[in-house]
Design a protein around this motif. Structure first.
Motif: not given
Length: 464
Positions: A76-80, A259-264, A270-273, A300-306
């Protein structure tokens, strides 16, 4: 006899994997099983293995869900941003890359967990090593040694074990050791500088523009090299010449900055989690396996709800999960046989027994020196709860305080982190795609030297 067989089993294991005659998993299972028969306790092999698996099952669970969690965070790009910052600092200079590896590993080690340290460090640095054609064993070696020095933090494990075993206050052990450990960190930085200069001499100095393609500035590899998620692109590692540990032509799976997996939009969640997860680990609010299980489920649930997307992310990191957890359970056979047959106890008693009485007043030095092989050939639990009290009693008989013995016992941690009995090291070599034997052959000498620097500094400063 058990002493000889114990050392023989360990030597056989190390020789076979360093010569690449057996895979680590096969060696960890078959060699102890064979020696268990030699000892005459083959009928009890099942009991030893089940007990060993039971003791390491929480570790295996932690690693499984930690890999999934950090794999998702990478996807999801946390470490980019971290990678972009490292790239700017390193400027495609091999020397800076190696020093940056040491600094990053040391900083991330503040969470007290080697597995997460290695996952973050390798995820950030692997693409740059591949693109520059740098030796990957340099990366794994520097990361392991830096983490080993930082592993002495009170929440890292060894200090707490020493305090518990000798009924001392952890702060009384750790705080006076800070100057010696600081010298150890300086030694790691000097080592990384020297190794970096060696890599620079071999590869030359490149400009960032020559190394990075426009779309590759935020390249990041996922756990187990599974970065080619939905929408990802793959490319070749440029400069993959001599010195890399991957075969020629090995594909470099990169993550596209679009990429489609990114969640900006979920970056701060994600950082706080992640911060909350690491804080919970340090504060010990819940067992680490439980924390990572909950963290992975939330991520997984929050970033990829499907559900299909969740399954895709789990599948993307499945190879690394299986490899690492399999290695941990294989190591359970090794430790189960060592402990169950009594070989560990006989080896430790023999090592303590060979110390001459004339060295009694130098038991701090003796403990520090013995901590190198003992924490390499056995678990920290075995050393700190089984051997350290014996060393402390011997020291007390000669007027050496238990505090000095406890501090000296921390000296071997830089080497311990590359022990085949440490599950985290398999995360390191697995994600870096480095053979464990190659890592061992390269790292042991430098790790031992770092341990001696820490021990010597402790003696010089009057801490030990």
């Amino acid at each position: 006899m058990l002493t000889i067989l114990g050392f023989g089993m360990i030597a056989t294991f190390l020789v076979l994997i360093m010569l690449k005659k057996m895979s680590p998993i096969a060696a960890l299972v078959l060699i102890p099983a064979l020696f268990c028969v030699f000892v005459g306790k083959g009928a009890h092999l099942g009991d030893y293995v089940i007990k060993g698996v039971g003791s390491l099952a929480p570790t295996a669970a932690m690693l499984m869900f930690a890999i999934v969690y950090f794999g998702v965070m990478i996807d999801v790009g946390l470490f980019d941003p971290i990678v972009r910052g490292i790239l700017r600092f390193c400027k495609a200079d091999p020397m800076r890359v190696v020093v940056g590896t040491a600094v990053l590993a040391a900083i991330v080690s503040l969470d007290g967990d080697g597995s997460t340290t290695f996952m973050i460090t390798v995820s950030a640095m692997y693409p740059l090593y591949k693109r520059l054609g740098m030796s990957l064993v340099v990366m794994t070696g520097v990361a392991a040694i830096a983490n080993g020095v930082m592993n002495t933090l009170p929440w890292g494990g060894p200090t707490a074990r020493a305090a518990t075993a000798l009924k001392l206050d952890a702060s009384d052990i750790f705080v006076p050791m800070i100057p010696a450990l600081a010298v150890g960190l300086v030694a790691v930085l000097v080592l990384s500088y020297v190794l970096g200069l060696r890599e620079r001499k071999r590869l030359g100095y490149l400009s960032l523009d020559k190394v990075l393609e426009p779309e590759s500035e935020t390249v990041l590899v996922g756990a187990g090299g599974s970065g080619s998620g939905s929408g990802g692109t793959s490319g070749k590692a440029s400069g993959g010449g001599a010195g890399t540990d991957a075969p020629d032509g090995d594909d470099f799976q990169g993550l596209d900055p679009v990429r489609e997996t990114l969640r900006p939009k979920l970056y701060w969640f994600n950082a706080l989690l992640t911060v909350a997860l690491l804080t919970s680990m340090i504060m010990e609010w819940l067992p680490i396996p439980v924390l990572f299980l909950i963290g992975a489920a939330l991520a997984l649930t929050v970033n990829f709800p499907h559900i299909p997307d969740q399954k895709a992310r789990i599948a993307a990191h499945a190879d690394n999960v299986v490899n690492v957890s399999g290695m941990v359970f294989a190591a359970a056979v090794f430790t189960g046989v060592l402990n169950g047959t009594g070989m560990v106890k006989h080896m430790a008693d023999w090592l303590v027994g060979v110390v001459p009485d004339s060295m009694g007043s130098q038991m701090g030095l003796v403990t520090g020196v013995l901590s190198l092989p003992l924490t390499y050939f056995m678990s920290n639990d075995g050393f700190y709860f089984g051997v350290l009290p014996v060393l402390a009693e011997a020291g007390a008989a000669h007027g050496v305080s238990p505090l000095e013995i406890a501090r000296a016992s921390l000296a071997g941690q830089a080497l311990h982190m590359s022990s085949p009995l440490v599950p985290a090291v398999y995360v390191l070599v697995g994600m870096a795609k480095v053979e464990f034997g190659d890592h061992t052959r390269f790292t042991v000498k430098w790790a031992a030297l770092t341990c001696l620097v820490v021990l010597g500094s402790g003696i010089l400063f009057g801490i030990i």
